[in-house]
Design a protein around this motif. Structure first.
Motif, PDB file in Angstrom:
ATOM      1  N   LEU A  81     -10.049  -3.076   1.047  1.00 42.26           N
ATOM      2  CA  LEU A  81      -8.955  -3.257   1.996  1.00 42.26           C
ATOM      3  C   LEU A  81      -9.090  -2.294   3.184  1.00 42.26           C
ATOM      4  N   ALA A  82      -9.587  -1.107   2.891  1.00 42.79           N
ATOM      5  CA  ALA A  82      -9.814  -0.157   3.991  1.00 42.79           C
ATOM      6  C   ALA A  82     -10.891  -0.697   4.936  1.00 42.79           C
ATOM      7  N   ILE A  84      -3.488 -10.545   3.856  1.00 37.49           N
ATOM      8  CA  ILE A  84      -4.522  -9.652   4.388  1.00 37.49           C
ATOM      9  C   ILE A  84      -5.385 -10.344   5.434  1.00 37.49           C
ATOM     10  N   GLY A 118       0.790  -1.226   0.000  1.00 35.44           N
ATOM     11  CA  GLY A 118       0.000   0.000   0.000  1.00 35.44           C
ATOM     12  C   GLY A 118       0.818   1.271   0.000  1.00 35.44           C
ATOM     13  N   GLN A 171      -9.273  -3.272   7.159  1.00 31.19           N
ATOM     14  CA  GLN A 171      -8.473  -2.632   8.212  1.00 31.19           C
ATOM     15  C   GLN A 171      -9.366  -2.085   9.338  1.00 31.19           C
ATOM     16  N   TRP A 192       0.281  -2.605  -4.384  1.00 31.37           N
ATOM     17  CA  TRP A 192      -0.025  -3.779  -3.563  1.00 31.37           C
ATOM     18  C   TRP A 192       0.858  -4.988  -3.868  1.00 31.37           C
ATOM     19  N   TRP A 228      -2.797   1.759   4.076  1.00 30.07           N
ATOM     20  CA  TRP A 228      -2.879   0.388   4.592  1.00 30.07           C
ATOM     21  C   TRP A 228      -1.807   0.193   5.667  1.00 30.07           C
TER      22      TRP A 228
END
Ligand SMILES: Cc1ncc(C[n+]2csc(CCOP(=O)(O)OP(=O)(O)O)c2C)c(N)n1
Length: 785
Positions: free
Chosen positions: A629-630, A605, A383, A633, A585, A784
């Motif tokens: 992906l956010a 991940i 990221g 997280q 990524w 990230w």
């Protein structure tokens, strides 16, 4: 200037015309009694009379003239027939020159072969009523009108030995696509490109109406073409003199003008290419009237002029008179062979128009592609290093074009977007070709170059098709929303390519590649009109296995995608890639693996244990991957007990997840990545219906929630676009919590509070952008971790 044409050639052309007109006319009607040896009866007429007559006599005249020109000059000539419905004429000519018999051995080059051809036209499992890849020498389908001239120019680029004759119907002349492609003359370099000879076939009528150019006077037509930069040459059947003679004279004159342009061109001047405007009677030599209905020289001869000879005695009589007028028996010897004099001005075999090597007869040359390792972005931490996919790709293209070997076989096509789509670095090594005068401060424009820019997506598509079908490589880069302007044109190309696979003598062609950038998610400055990912739906509805849509997520995956499609053949590829800075990524090695697998678990991940995840989150598309992906997280912080697997989808095809040769079709393959029983939340770049269509009927569809663009757009912040469409990290997180709550009791009990928190974050976002006009800093600068 009237160049003398020998009388023998004029007489030959008249016979040629008679012969080919007979074949074409009887192809529409006869299933027996082909040379009218017996009295014509209703039984000799096909049960379904299908095809078009009106354009045929003009096309036969044109083809015969081009035969003569090629015979006299030895010029390599490719023919593009705009009115593809004139196939009976093209078939008749291919038959006469011997090209048809060469590729259809059961169709002999004699009277028996002619009879077979007549029967097979518009007959089930025979020849269709339009030009198609089964006709040798053809690279253009001509069913959807408008693309003949642009395709001709595309074939001529970087093809200095070639002359492309483009027949343009006067109806086709009215289409927007055709109108724009007249300007192609400003992009054709007389020294390094071939020549295009436009022949506007003004037969005065379309299906129902007079044509516009048909109603223009010679003077008006001349002014129009002069304004476009052509030297118009008008030939008319209505003028005095013998049309056959004038036609041959005009063609030779046009050819000498082409040679003059090629030999005398100096940079900075405007080449005056000829353009022929040929006025003939629509349906010429056909029946003049049916009762009091005017047929010849009228729109009623466009399709089938006599519709009922199968049952109507009067019409049968008219048909008999019509077909007999060609006196076909005169052209065959007693052994059934064709009389020698018909070949007097047919070119030698290697110069035959139907066997021009540019028409998919020779395998394409491959590009020398630079090693991707030179462009790899090292990913020390996931990221990091925000950068533009298009910017990274631009450097790759620059290297391709630095190599002199590639320069005459690769072009970039773009509708005025080199600047806005971050492609400037390509212009460090090549120019945008344009021959008309520009001003001293206009940059990167030269008389030759590889970067084609015109604000006409249809012209670009036509250019690229012509370039591609003659064995060269290209990529068309455009705003995602406006690529769908050419969705239908791409469909037509896909149809042509699909049919070409049925003919083993057709060589492969390099893949046709589109990059859709400035995508739906980042049109924050333009808004709703610029937000349209519909081309994905269109391309993935084609029911063929050679159309793919790719979703690279960063520079390395973009590079791998482009290397793959540039090496690919006989395929059509759409690549969706943003131009704004994106997190990096994948390493190059991982990107290659992702390309191979197409649907891949990103193990770094997830937080699943040996019992697997509670929910699978998935995405296809660069911006949607960031949001997903956010969300992951966020969930790690808010709900660490929720076990997640993340799956990235990098390509789709009409056949399912994955691309050509790498499609995950089976339930087993999908279960491996998506589990056999867990809910899957998919955040998709385009309309959710695309994925719904791909998984419809599959067991996985029962446990899949698909988020995507749902037509909520405006001029707003990037994150607000995600919120509006329910694809934001908060929405993904809410869906994940609901799905995981079904299998994880801890999540189930925490669910209500978590969803309240996430909804509050959505409200906070809305209030913030309203007050400050931009996204909340932690969203804008999200990283990230
Ligand atoms: C884009 C498109 N719109 C409509 C049609 C339907 N159509 C088929 S032939 C034709 C008339 C064409 O006239 P012209 O180009 O002059 O051909 P010709 O007279 O030589 O047959 C039309 C409107 C089509 N094929 N393509």
């Amino acid at each position: 200037m009237n160049l003398p044409v020998p009388t023998i050639a004029i007489n030959w052309l008249k016979n040629h015309h008679r012969f080919t007109n007979f074949i074409a006319a009887s192809s529409l009607y006869l299933k027996s009694n082909f040379v009218l040896a017996q009295t014509l009866t209703h039984d000799d007429i096909k049960p379904r009379i299908l095809g078009h007559w009106g354009t045929v006599p003009g096309l036969n005249l044109i083809y015969g003239g081009l035969d003569f020109l090629t015979h006299q000059t030895g010029q390599s000539t490719l023919l593009i027939t705009g009115p593809g419905h004139g196939a009976p004429a093209i078939l008749a000519n291919l038959f006469l020159e011997g090209s048809l018999s060469k590729y259809y051995p059961n169709l002999q080059h004699n009277q028996a072969g002619m009879e077979y051809l007549i029967k097979q036209f518009s007959w089930p499992k025979g020849f269709p009523s339009h030009t198609y890849p089964g006709l040798p020498g053809s690279i253009h389908e001509g069913g959807e009108l408008g693309y003949s001239l642009g395709t001709a120019f595309g074939a001529a680029f970087n093809n200095p030995e070639l002359l492309v004759a483009a027949v343009i119907g006067d109806g086709e002349f009215e289409t927007g696509a055709l109108a724009a492609s007249w300007h192609s003359n400003k992009f054709l370099n007389p020294k390094t490109d071939g020549a295009v000879l436009p022949i506007v076939h003004v037969n005065g009528y379309k299906i129902s109406n007079p044509t516009i150019i048909g109603t223009m006077s010679d003077e008006e037509i001349t002014d129009y073409f002069k304004g476009l930069g052509y030297q118009p040459m008008i030939v008319s059947q209505y003028s005095e003199g013998d049309i056959y003679e004038t036609w041959l004279q005009t063609l030779m004159e046009a050819y000498s003008q082409i040679k003059h342009v090629q030999e005398t061109y100096i940079d900075g001047t405007k080449p005056q290419w000829p353009a022929i405007i040929l006025r003939t009677k629509k349906g010429w030599t056909g029946p003049a009237f049916n009762h009091d209905q005017k047929l010849e020289d009228n729109n009623y001869s466009h399709g089938i002029p006599l519709k009922n000879p199968k049952t109507d005695v009067y019409e049968l009589g008219l048909l008999k008179k019509w077909l007999k007028s060609y006196d076909i028996k005169e052209f065959f010897k007693s052994d059934g062979s064709i009389v020698d004099s018909l070949f007097d001005f047919i070119p030698e075999e290697k110069k035959l128009i139907g066997q021009n090597q540019n028409a998919q007869f020779s395998p394409p040359v491959e590009l020398e592609l630079p090693s991707l390792e030179h462009f790899e972005v090292t990913v020390e931490s996931r990221g990091s290093k925000p950068d533009s996919e298009l910017g990274g790709f631009s450097k790759y293209i620059r290297e391709i074009l630095k190599n002199p070997y590639n320069r005459d076989k690769f072009r970039v096509f773009s509708p005025d977007e080199s600047e806005s789509n971050m492609l400037e670095s390509v212009l460090e090594v090549t120019n945008k070709p344009y021959l008309w005068p520009v001003r001293e401060w206009d940059k990167h424009i030269g008389t030759s170059g590889n970067f084609m820019e015109i604000l006409s997506e249809q012209t670009l598509q036509s250019w690229m098709q012509g370039y591609n079908m003659t064995g060269r490589h290209g990529v068309l880069i455009s705003y995602e929303a406006f690529l769908s302007i050419i969705a239908s044109q791409i469909d037509q190309y896909i149809k042509f390519l699909r049919q070409s696979f049925d003919f083993s003598w057709r060589a492969k062609v390099p893949s046709l590649n589109y990059i859709a950038t400035s995508s739906v998610w980042r049109q924050d400055h333009n808004g709703f009109t610029h937000q349209n990912p519909i081309l994905i739906n269109s391309m993935l509805s084609k029911h063929v296995d050679f159309v793919s849509v790719y979703f690279p997520v960063d520079i390395n995956s973009m590079l791998v995608t482009m290397e793959t499609v540039f090496k690919d053949q006989n395929s059509v590829n759409l690549i969706i890639a943003g131009k704004t800075d994106m997190p990096q990524w994948l390493t190059l090695t991982e990107a290659r693996k992702q390309m191979e697998e197409a649907v891949m678990v990103w193990g770094w991940i997830g937080n699943e244990d040996e019992d697997g995840p509670d929910v699978v989150l998935s995405s296809a598309g660069d911006y949607q991957t960031v949001e997903t992906l956010a969300a992951i997280q966020l969930l790690r912080e808010l709900c660490p007990e929720l076990k997640i697997r993340y799956v990235n989808i990098s390509s789709l095809s009409c056949m399912g997840f994955g691309c050509k040769n790498r499609v995950c079709k089976t339930e087993n393959a999908l279960n491996k990545v998506f589990t056999t029983d867990k809910q899957v939340i998919m955040n998709f770049h385009g309309y959710p219906e695309v994925i719904k269509q791909l998984v419809a009927g599959e067991p996985i569809s029962m446990r899949m929630k698909i988020l995507g663009y749902v037509e909520k757009g405006t001029t707003t912040t990037p994150f607000d676009m995600q919120v509006k469409n329910g694809t934001s990290r908060y929405h993904v997180a809410i869906e994940a919590i609901i799905a995981a709550g079904m299998v994880n009791t801890e999540v189930y009990w925490a669910q209500e509070g978590l969803i309240t928190t996430l909804n509050a974050l959505i409200e906070k976002h809305k209030a913030y952008i309203k007050e400050y006009g931009e996204d909340i800093p932690e969203i804008k600068h999200w990283k990230w971790q």
